[in-house]
Every structure is written in structure tokens, then in C-alpha cells.
Scaffold this motif. Sequence first.
Motif, mmCIF file in Angstrom:
data_model
loop_
_atom_site.group_PDB
_atom_site.id
_atom_site.type_symbol
_atom_site.label_atom_id
_atom_site.label_comp_id
_atom_site.label_asym_id
_atom_site.label_seq_id
_atom_site.Cartn_x
_atom_site.Cartn_y
_atom_site.Cartn_z
ATOM 1 N N LYS A 19 49.787 53.300 -40.254
ATOM 2 C CA LYS A 19 49.740 52.200 -41.225
ATOM 3 C C LYS A 19 50.640 52.424 -42.435
ATOM 4 N N GLU A 20 51.849 52.895 -42.193
ATOM 5 C CA GLU A 20 52.837 53.006 -43.265
ATOM 6 C C GLU A 20 53.212 51.605 -43.740
ATOM 7 N N PRO A 21 53.087 51.294 -45.055
ATOM 8 C CA PRO A 21 53.341 49.930 -45.536
ATOM 9 C C PRO A 21 54.729 49.402 -45.193
ATOM 10 N N GLU A 22 55.760 50.265 -45.229
ATOM 11 C CA GLU A 22 57.124 49.800 -44.992
ATOM 12 C C GLU A 22 57.347 49.318 -43.557
ATOM 13 N N LEU A 23 56.446 49.690 -42.638
ATOM 14 C CA LEU A 23 56.616 49.316 -41.239
ATOM 15 C C LEU A 23 55.674 48.200 -40.812
ATOM 16 N N GLU A 24 55.035 47.530 -41.769
ATOM 17 C CA GLU A 24 54.160 46.408 -41.435
ATOM 18 C C GLU A 24 55.001 45.219 -40.976
ATOM 19 N N GLU A 25 54.525 44.549 -39.913
ATOM 20 C CA GLU A 25 55.266 43.395 -39.399
ATOM 21 C C GLU A 25 55.322 42.266 -40.430
ATOM 22 N N GLU A 26 54.198 42.008 -41.109
ATOM 23 C CA GLU A 26 54.132 40.967 -42.122
ATOM 24 C C GLU A 26 53.985 41.635 -43.473
ATOM 25 N N ARG A 27 55.034 41.573 -44.284
ATOM 26 C CA ARG A 27 55.024 42.270 -45.570
ATOM 27 C C ARG A 27 55.861 41.501 -46.580
ATOM 28 N N LEU A 28 55.355 41.430 -47.792
ATOM 29 C CA LEU A 28 56.059 40.766 -48.888
ATOM 30 C C LEU A 28 56.169 41.743 -50.043
ATOM 31 N N THR A 29 57.376 41.972 -50.504
ATOM 32 C CA THR A 29 57.602 42.846 -51.650
ATOM 33 C C THR A 29 58.521 42.148 -52.642
ATOM 34 N N ALA A 30 58.372 42.499 -53.901
ATOM 35 C CA ALA A 30 59.220 41.954 -54.964
ATOM 36 C C ALA A 30 59.559 43.073 -55.931
ATOM 37 N N ASP A 31 60.730 42.969 -56.525
ATOM 38 C CA ASP A 31 61.193 44.020 -57.430
ATOM 39 C C ASP A 31 62.074 43.393 -58.499
ATOM 40 N N GLY A 32 62.016 43.947 -59.692
ATOM 41 C CA GLY A 32 62.863 43.475 -60.777
ATOM 42 C C GLY A 32 64.042 44.400 -60.993
ATOM 43 N N ARG A 33 65.247 43.845 -60.987
ATOM 44 C CA ARG A 33 66.457 44.614 -61.266
ATOM 45 C C ARG A 33 67.160 43.942 -62.444
ATOM 46 N N GLY A 34 67.035 44.590 -63.608
ATOM 47 C CA GLY A 34 67.513 43.918 -64.807
ATOM 48 C C GLY A 34 66.635 42.709 -65.066
ATOM 49 N N MET A 35 67.249 41.545 -65.200
ATOM 50 C CA MET A 35 66.510 40.294 -65.358
ATOM 51 C C MET A 35 66.549 39.469 -64.074
ATOM 52 N N MET A 36 66.795 40.133 -62.951
ATOM 53 C CA MET A 36 66.837 39.463 -61.646
ATOM 54 C C MET A 36 65.578 39.838 -60.857
ATOM 55 N N LEU A 37 64.891 38.830 -60.327
ATOM 56 C CA LEU A 37 63.732 39.042 -59.469
ATOM 57 C C LEU A 37 64.183 38.941 -58.020
#
Length: 519
Positions: free
Chosen positions: A334-352
Motif C-alpha cells: 500500500k505505498e501511496p505513490e503506487l495507488e491506481e486512484e490518487r490525487l496530489t497537489a503541490d505549490g511551487r512558488g505561486m503556482m498550484l
Amino acid sequence: EKDRRIRFENAPRFGLVGKPLEMTYRVLGTNNEAGSVDVRVSVNGEQVSVESATIGQAMPLQVTIPGAGRNIVELAIDPEPYELTDTNNRAIALIDGIRENLRVLLVSGEPHAGERTWRNLLKSDASVDLVHFTILRPPEKQDGTPINELSLIAFPTRELFVEKIKDFDLIIFDRYQHRDVLPILYYDYIAEYVEKGGALLIAAGPEYAGESSIARTPLMSALPAMPTGEVVDKAFYPRLTELGQRHPVTRGLDGSATEPPHWSRWFRTIGVENPEGEAVMKGADDRPLLLLDRKGEGRVGMFLSDQGWLWARGFEGGGPHVQLYRRIAHWLMKEPELEEERLTADGRGMMLEIRRQTMSDDPGPAQIITPSGKAMTVKLERAEPGVFLGSIETSEIGLYQVGNGDLKALAHVGPVNAPEFTDVVSTENRLKAPAEATGGSVRRLAQSSALGNLTGGVTLPSVVPVRSTGAAAGNDWIGLRTTDDSVLKAVSRVPLFGGFLGLGLLLLALGSMWYREGR
């Protein structure tokens, strides 16, 4: 001026998943404010507690990290009336959740060419604690060897499969067949272990199709496919199925982009019927080669060939066995990065930036809620099979909530705990000492109604030049010292294109152009 703010005093960057993490924070006020205030503690957007904090004192905090990967711990206090800003009423800590060493039990049914492939892979992973047993001498074998001359230890079946089975994150049966080594009841314990959240991997060989197959035990309820009794000895290139091209375990596998794949052939496939779960790889005659399935709260994988060792030995150039085997093992655990259905978000500077893993063809747009509560949508574009990306430039600093279908994610955009908001109350103390040491002063602009129309409600001191050796401040004036490093004597200006000189230069330019065009 007044302002109340909260900040982390001690916030580790890493924490063990499921274990309490010790942190400290402090609530600060102006003018030696005393008393207590309620602090709301949230982890990944969900409020977990409300703490009472004494203003000005370092307060302990204990949180439990819920999952591996990026976790966001947020502290928040209610704003006061007439505060300068409420931006610093929240404090953010980004903590990476890491797991303790994963425990894997590897049971090899008999010595074979690929026996050490799994062992070498798992032993090379620093995050895995491996327990490996190979059945070299089954109990029914009687060759007359005295007991005191045997160097093998007894297989601790009860300890492994009854008393400590819950301690293992993954159980691997490598070409194992049913013998009297494991009592028949223990297979039921293994099936129950999978149903309650455990992980099981079957690396099948010819014995899976025989009379002593583990598919003929109570373990059959946890298996994704039953054998047909057929063993296909035929050369083939392992290939990804359509699902396998999108599945995180096999997506982008090195060498899979060409036809035939840029890896070596295998020569044996175990026949099965009515496969369940997802067939992500196929073998000879498009038969299932790698099955991944969920059983209750646990997961099961089945490799229907015992010839992965050909890749490890470099036969015909070999293949990505390390990449594939490691992904299989971590997906089962159950490693999160290998989940078939996964949503992630990250902020880079002022870009989402938004990343969506899915087995569907189109997950639809992502819904975003800004820190101020404004809602917007972002279209997700297909980047590769099973991966969709989206991004949007933002203007607000803080936590953004991102949703797509039933999945949600949090991301912090902008600087974390921006230093310009750590202390916004104006003060003369920071510059007073160096200013007085050099003969100057620091003044606070006093309120005045008499000069309100001229100076916006404040009285400004006079600013006058003074000699380098004179005082630089008085009761109602401040001075700027002149250094005499340079002296301006005069300024002269001459128009470049004025009068007859300008007319002559213009005629010369026109004549030159006419002469060149004429040639």
C-alpha cells in the motif's frame, strides 16, 4: 498597534507513520499580553484537537502522522478585533511521513534458478526486514541421516503463521506447494490475514498446476485465479496489457515502449481460469502473466511464471526485474505513490500544480477552494497513460483544497510561515542603538490634527543637510550629513539635431540612402 500571532518552535521534518510526533509552538501577543487562548490543531485539513495555550510560553504538542508522504499540520487561533493582520494567526508545518522498516516473509518451496532473485532484491532494500525460509528437506523425505548431523533448523510454522503473522507487511510464496510443513489450518490463517489488510504474493511455478497446488487448500479464497492444470512451455515476450499501460506498477516500465519490448523472452506460463482483479501483464498466447487483486482490506499479487530470473541473469539483455519486482512489493504494501486512484497537489512558488493518477480515460476537471473560500475549476490534461496534470497561477498565500471525484488533497501555496508576518508591530528599538551610536535618532511620526490637511494627520520633522562633524538630530529636525565626496558645478545642455547642424546631418543621411539604392 496590536497583533497576536502563533508560530512553531520545534517542528521536525519527518515522522513515523502511526506514531506520535512531539512538537512545540508558542502564541505571542503585544505589550506583554497574558492569559490563554484556544488553538485549533488540524492534520491534512481535518481538525484533530483544540489545545489551550498560555500566551508567551512554549507549549508542547503531540500529533500522529496518518500516512506516508507529505502531511500538513496547521495551528490556528481566532483573530482579535483591530489586529494589524490575521495572516500570522495560522502556522504551517510540512512533515514527511515515513514508515518503519517493512517486514517481509519469503518462503521458497524448493531450490530453483530464480530462488535468490526475490531474496537479493528484498535484502538490497534498506526499508525492508526480510525473513527467508527455503524448504530443502520436506518432512516426508527419509534418507537415514542422523538428526544430530542435520544443519537445518526446524521451520517455526506456529510462530510465523499464528503468533506473529500480523507483524508481517507481506508474505511471499515462491514456487511453494502444499506439503506437511504447514498444517492445513494455517492456510486459513493466511487467508484471514489477507482479508484483514495483509499482503500476499504468489510467484507460481509448475507446482501451482499440480496435485499439491496451494490452490487446493483453504488459501483458495484469497487467490485471484485457479489453475487449469496446464503449463505452457513456449517462448514469449512479457507484454503490458491495456490496463498495465495505465497501472502505476507497470506504467512506463523500462523497455515497454517498443514492439517487441526491449527485454528478454521467457519460456513458461502457468494456465489459469476466471482470473480476478487486474491483469497488467500478459504472456504466451495473451494469457495472464501478472494479476493484482484486492481481497477485503488486503491485497494479493500472482506472478504466473517462474522465469523472472532470466532478466536478473542478463539473458538476451535481461530486463527491468528490479523495477518491476520492487513496484509489485510496494503496491502490495500500500505505498501511496503506487495507488491506481490518487490525487496530489503541490505549490511551487505561486503556482498550484495538480497530479491525478487514474485507470479511467478522463477524470474530469479538478475543483479548487482557495484560502479565502473562493471556488474555481482547473482542467486536467493527459500527460501519459493513467496520469493527468493541471496547474493554475494563484494570488493568495495559504492552504488550497483540491478535489476530483471522491478524492481530496491539500496544498500550501506561497512561502510557509512568511517571515515578513512574524512580527508586524512597528518598533523603534531595532534601529535605535545603531542610529544613536552614529549621532542620529529614530522618530515615530506623532499624530497632529493641526497639520492634517497637509501631512495626512502626522507631524513630520524638518530634514536639513548638516556637516559631517555636526549633530544629525534635534528636537524638531533630523539631518542628512554631507560628505563632500563630489561637488556639482554646472549643467550644460546642447540640442543634437537643432538648427543647421541637424538639417545637414538629415540631408547627408537621405543622400546616402538614395545613393545606395541608386546603385
